[in-house]
Each structure stands twice: as structure tokens, then as C-alpha cells.
Design an enzyme around this catalytic site. Structure first.
Site, PDB file in Angstrom:
ATOM      1  N   SER A 119       0.840  -1.207   0.000  1.00  0.00           N
ATOM      2  CA  SER A 119       0.000   0.000   0.000  1.00  0.00           C
ATOM      3  C   SER A 119       0.865   1.242   0.000  1.00  0.00           C
ATOM      4  CB  SER A 119      -0.896  -0.004   1.243  1.00  0.00           C
ATOM      5  OG  SER A 119      -0.104  -0.126   2.411  1.00  0.00           O
ATOM      6  N   HIS A 140      -2.949  -3.614  -5.388  1.00  0.00           N
ATOM      7  CA  HIS A 140      -3.313  -3.287  -4.008  1.00  0.00           C
ATOM      8  C   HIS A 140      -4.781  -3.646  -3.759  1.00  0.00           C
ATOM      9  CE1 HIS A 140      -3.833   0.162  -0.850  1.00  0.00           C
ATOM     10  NE2 HIS A 140      -3.653  -1.004  -0.276  1.00  0.00           N
ATOM     11  N   GLU A 152      -6.405  -1.653  -6.785  1.00  0.00           N
ATOM     12  CA  GLU A 152      -5.683  -0.490  -7.293  1.00  0.00           C
ATOM     13  C   GLU A 152      -4.390  -0.989  -7.938  1.00  0.00           C
ATOM     14  OE1 GLU A 152      -4.841   3.745  -5.207  1.00  0.00           O
ATOM     15  OE2 GLU A 152      -4.265   2.022  -4.023  1.00  0.00           O
ATOM     16  N   ASN A 190      -4.966   5.753  -0.779  1.00  0.00           N
ATOM     17  CA  ASN A 190      -4.403   6.258   0.480  1.00  0.00           C
ATOM     18  C   ASN A 190      -4.077   7.748   0.414  1.00  0.00           C
ATOM     19  OD1 ASN A 190      -4.626   4.108   2.276  1.00  0.00           O
ATOM     20  ND2 ASN A 190      -2.883   3.062   1.351  1.00  0.00           N
TER      21      ASN A 190
END
Ligand code: 3HC
Length: 291
Positions: A119, A140, A152, A190
Site C-alpha cells: 500500500s 493493491h 488499485e 491512500n
């Protein structure tokens, strides 16, 4: 290239979730951990979750048996030699991932794509330790993997279009919706999540509202399934702190700076749900406990 056999490195929360999703979608999966106890725990967790689906009437017992038969728990890295595609989901530590990818690069067929579930670690940096940076990609997944519909994908500096296309296709065949990101800190999700959660923590620190009111605000006002403080506990406060620092150091923007309260909770060993205490308290089974 036809992908039938997956190799998943790491049987923790994410690796087991990825393996469960893949066997449920018809793939043969070698799930690898470093020792028998860890690999057995991962395999048992998968079986338990499949059993829950049977209990809820969402999976037939016969189907469950066929799904479980596609899972091949192993402690052997050499098993990656049979794989058509590799997904790494070990601990979020560059040195550990670097060593693993170097070994996998020597074991896997040259046409095989190596994907990392990281991540926060740059894909380009990991790709560079292999002799196949064009066949290296970020993949991800989100927790809990069997439920969350997103993957992702992150292309490193030298990731080839064919690698992106094959991984897009694999992601869709796992029943997920893929998005693609460039290789900058935090990728897409994120980058958005960290400032949101940090603002909630700063608001709590300033006494703007109680933890319950802050979480209810996001749940009822923004229709989020979990409030930001609850979500931070779910992700792990140590993990959230680590990702904050990656974004802050990588983008040099104070909006990603970890809140003092987050650092304090981590210093105290309050990592959230996994340690039994974070913004809230939890029982062994993960359910919320009143203070
Ligand atoms: N594994 C597998 N399935 C799970 C699960 C798990 N750990 N936890 C819950 N589920 C399933 C349940 O079995 C249930 O399935 P069903 O609908 O088929 O019966 C379904 O999820 C809903 O579960 P519950 O009814 O028990 O509970 P909720 O409705 O409260 O949902 C939740 C739980 C799915 C976790 C929901 O609260 C949610 O979506 N939360 C947000 C999760 C999120 O945002 N994840 C992303 C975190 S960020 C991340 O992973 C990236 C990283 O880099 C930080």
C-alpha cells in the site's frame, strides 16, 4: 498468456483474503508462508470463512469442497516455479519484499508477472531488484479482500502495457473493479484516505466532537460504512502511521503529517482492533467492547 495457477506469498489477513477470492473464482492457488504454523493458520481462516458462507446459505457444501480443493498451502518458495502469476502480500517492509522478489525472480518462468499488494512501498523500487521490471506491477487489494470490490493497480516506471492489461484482466476475473495509478506515494486511495482520517484524529484531539460523533458524522452524513476512527482501528494504527509517514516524507506536504495523538496511541502499543485497543476497545473476536 493463460493464467490458471496463482502463487500468493504471505498468508496473513491480506494474503489469505486474496487466496480465498482467487480459489472462489476458479484459480488454483499456492498459498505460501515461511512456516507450517502460519500457513495452516491462513488456510484455516479461509476454511472458516467459506464455512460461514455455507451456514448463511450463500455457498453449497459441495461447492465449498471444490473451492477448498483448489487451495494448496505450502512453505516452499519453489512452488512459485509452477505459477502463471505471483501476488506478494507479506509484511510491509522493503527489505523483506526485496529479498523475496529477488528469489522469486530466479524461480518463476520469465513470462510470469510479479505483483505486490503493497500500500505504500514504491513499485519502481521493488521492480528494480528483479530482472523483469517490465513484468512487475502493484496490485493493491482492500481489507476485507473477499468483500471489497476494488483493486488499485500501480504501474512502475518500466511496467509494460501488456503487464497492465493482463493484470486488469486478472482483476476483473476475480470479480473486482480495477483502477490504475502512477507510482507516487500512497497511490490513489491512500492519498485521499490519509488526510481524511488524520483530520478526524486532529478533530478528536482538539475536542471538536467525541469519537462516536466524529464517526457517526462520516457514517450518517457521508454514507461511509465505517467512521474514520473506527476505520483507522480496523486498518491498524501502526499501519496508518507508517502510511502517513510515507506520504509525508515522499510528498513533503504537511497535510499528510501524522497527528500527535496517532503517534501517542502507537507509542502506547494501542494499534487498534488487532491489539484490543485503539480509539475504541475490542474483544478477542474483533467486536467492539464498551470502555
Ligand atoms: N473477511 C471476509 N468477509 C468479511 C469479513 C472478513 N474479514 N468481515 C466481514 N465480512 C463479510 C461478512 O461475512 C458479510 O458478508 P455477507 O454480506 O455475505 O453476509 C459482509 O462482509 C458484511 O459484514 P457484516 O454484516 O458482519 O458487517 P458490516 O455490514 O458492518 O460490514 C465491513 C463489515 C465489510 C468490514 C464494512 O464495515 C466495511 O465495508 N467497512 C469499510 C472497510 C474499508 O474501508 N476497507 C478498506 C480499508 S483501507 C485498506 O484496506 C487499504 C490499506 O492500504 C490501508
Amino acid at each position: 498468456m493463460t493464467i490458471k495457477q496463482l502463487f500468493v506469498a504471505g498468508a496473513g489477513l491480506m494474503g489469505a483474503g486474496i487466496a480465498q477470492t482467487a480459489i472462489s473464482c476458479g484459480y488454483e492457488v499456492s498459498l505460501r508462508e515461511v512456516d507450517e504454523a502460519l500457513v495452516n493458520r491462513g488456510a484455516e481462516n479461509i476454511k472458516k470463512r467459506l464455512e460461514n458462507l455455507v451456514q448463511k446459505g450463500k455457498l453449497e457444501a459441495g461447492q465449498r469442497d471444490a473451492v477448498v480443493a483448489r487451495l494448496h498451502p505450502t512453505t516452499s518458495l519453489e512452488a512459485a516455479g509452477r505459477a502463471d502469476f505471483v501476488i506478494e502480500a507479506i509484511t510491509e517492509n522493503f527489505e523483506a519484499k526485496r529479498d523475496l522478489f529477488k528469489r522469486l525472480d530466479g524461480i518463476c518462468r520469465p513470462d510470469v508477472i510479479l505483483a505486490s499488494n503493497t500500500s505504500s512501498i514504491p513499485i519502481t523500487r521493488m521492480a528494480a531488484v528483479t530482472k523483469r521490471p517490465e513484468r512487475f506491477i502493484g496490485m493493491h487489494f482492500f481489507n476485507p479482500v473477499p468483500v471489497m470490490p476494488l483493486i488499485e493497480l500501480t504501474r512502475g516506471r518500466d511496467t509494460a502495457d501488456e503487464t497492465v492489461n493482463a493484470t486488469l484482466e486478472l482483476s476483473r476475473s476475480l470479480g473486482k473493479t480495477p483502477i490504475t495509478s502512477l507510482d507516487y506515494p500512497g497511490f490513489i486511495v491512500n492519498r485521499m484516505l490519509v488526510p481524511f482520517v488524520n483530520e478526524a484524529i486532529n478533530a478528536l484531539m482538539q475536542g471538536l466532537g467525541s469519537r462516536e460523533d466524529i464517526d457517526q458524522g462520516a457514517k450518517l452524513g457521508l454514507h461511509h460504512p465505517m467512521g474514520p476512527l473506527e476505520l483507522a482501528d480496523f486498518v491498524g494504527l501502526d499501519t496508518h502511521l507508517y502510511i502517513c509517514n510515507v506520504l509525508y516524507e515522499g510528498l513533503h506536504d504537511p497535510k499528510f503529517a501524522p497527528p500527535a495523538l496517532l503517534q501517542q496511541l502507537v507509542d502506547a502499543g494501542h494499534f487498534g482492533r488487532k491489539s484490543g485497543r485503539g480509539f475504541y476497545r475490542y474483544r478477542q473476536d474483533g467486536s467492539r467492547q464498551p470502555d
